[in-house]
Design an enzyme around this catalytic site. Structure first.
Site, short mmCIF file in Angstrom:
data_model
loop_
_atom_site.label_atom_id
_atom_site.label_comp_id
_atom_site.label_asym_id
_atom_site.label_seq_id
_atom_site.Cartn_x
_atom_site.Cartn_y
_atom_site.Cartn_z
N HIS A 73 35.88 -1.10 52.91
CA HIS A 73 36.84 -1.00 51.85
C HIS A 73 38.25 -1.57 52.40
CE1 HIS A 73 38.31 2.78 53.07
NE2 HIS A 73 37.03 3.09 53.41
P1 TYD Z 1 35.54 7.30 52.31
O1 TYD Z 1 37.08 7.27 52.66
O2 TYD Z 1 34.82 6.48 51.28
O3 TYD Z 1 34.73 7.26 53.84
P2 TYD Z 1 34.64 5.77 54.90
O4 TYD Z 1 35.58 5.03 54.49
O5 TYD Z 1 34.94 6.58 55.95
O6 TYD Z 1 33.16 5.64 54.54
O7 TYD Z 1 35.52 8.89 52.07
C1 TYD Z 1 34.38 9.47 51.86
C2 TYD Z 1 34.47 10.70 50.88
O8 TYD Z 1 35.29 11.50 51.50
C3 TYD Z 1 34.76 10.35 49.64
O9 TYD Z 1 34.22 11.18 48.68
C4 TYD Z 1 36.36 10.86 49.58
C5 TYD Z 1 36.12 11.70 50.64
N1 TYD Z 1 37.51 11.76 51.37
C6 TYD Z 1 38.60 13.14 50.99
O10 TYD Z 1 38.39 13.85 50.51
N2 TYD Z 1 39.85 12.80 51.84
C7 TYD Z 1 40.06 11.99 52.92
O11 TYD Z 1 41.18 12.12 53.21
C8 TYD Z 1 39.05 10.99 53.13
C9 TYD Z 1 39.25 9.98 53.95
C10 TYD Z 1 37.91 10.87 52.17
#
Ligand code: TYD
Length: 157
Positions: A73
């Site tokens: 993303h």
């Molecule tokens: P995401 O940013 O989509 O993970 P990645 O990009 O590493 O694959 O986040 C995964 C989940 O964690 C999503 O449900 C949101 C949550 N999250 C938080 O609550 N706080 C944060 O600071 C981050 C980065 C994610």
């Protein structure tokens, strides 16, 4: 004293008006300070010094099963610094024009990633810990999770 021939300025070919080293990409590797000590090394970071933003959030990714990928993303506004605190992984970044892959495996090297960069983390080693310093609190509205939306945004559509 004569100037060595290879040091003479040369003009870039018409097809490549901007020499590669002058292309500004919205990411860069940053060498972080390393204080070496027989008792073990130490690296410290301060927002707005070693990294170009105030740190508003810290998170880390760990226990990644073999073959899994994280990210996939972009962020509309968020800036991040990504550091391999332990083990290794690859960070693949893409601004819609060019892409780059960095193998991160040292606690004193960070990958700074600016806004509107599609980024993915992959090839995690078994013991990898990925530390991320972020410029803003978590906000799902800042995510661009659709590749098509990202491409449209960077092309100004
Ligand atoms: P995401 O940013 O989509 O993970 P990645 O990009 O590493 O694959 O986040 C995964 C989940 O964690 C999503 O449900 C949101 C949550 N999250 C938080 O609550 N706080 C944060 O600071 C981050 C980065 C994610």
């Amino acid at each position: 004293m004569s100037v060595p021939e290879e040091a003479s300025p040369t003009s870039a070919p018409d097809s490549d008006p901007v020499p590669p080293e002058q292309v500004v990409r919205p990411w860069r590797l940053v060498n972080l300070p390393k204080i070496e000590d027989p008792r073990g090394n130490l690296t410290a970071l301060e927002g707005l010094r070693e990294i170009p933003f105030a740190i508003r959030r810290v998170y880390w990714i760990y226990n990644v099963p073999g073959g899994e990928k994280r990210g996939g993303h972009a962020y509309r506004e968020l800036q991040e610094m990504i550091i391999a605190l332990s083990g290794s992984f690859d960070a693949v970044v893409d601004d819609g024009t060019s892409t780059a892959r960095y193998s991160l495996n040292r606690g004193y090297v960070g990958l700074y990633v600016s806004r509107m960069v599609w980024r993915q983390l992959e090839n995690f080693s078994t013991n990898a810990v990925c530390l991320v310093l972020a410029s803003a609190p978590y906000d799902e509205r800042d995510y661009v999770r659709s590749r098509q939306e990202f491409v449209d945004l960077v092309r100004g559509r």
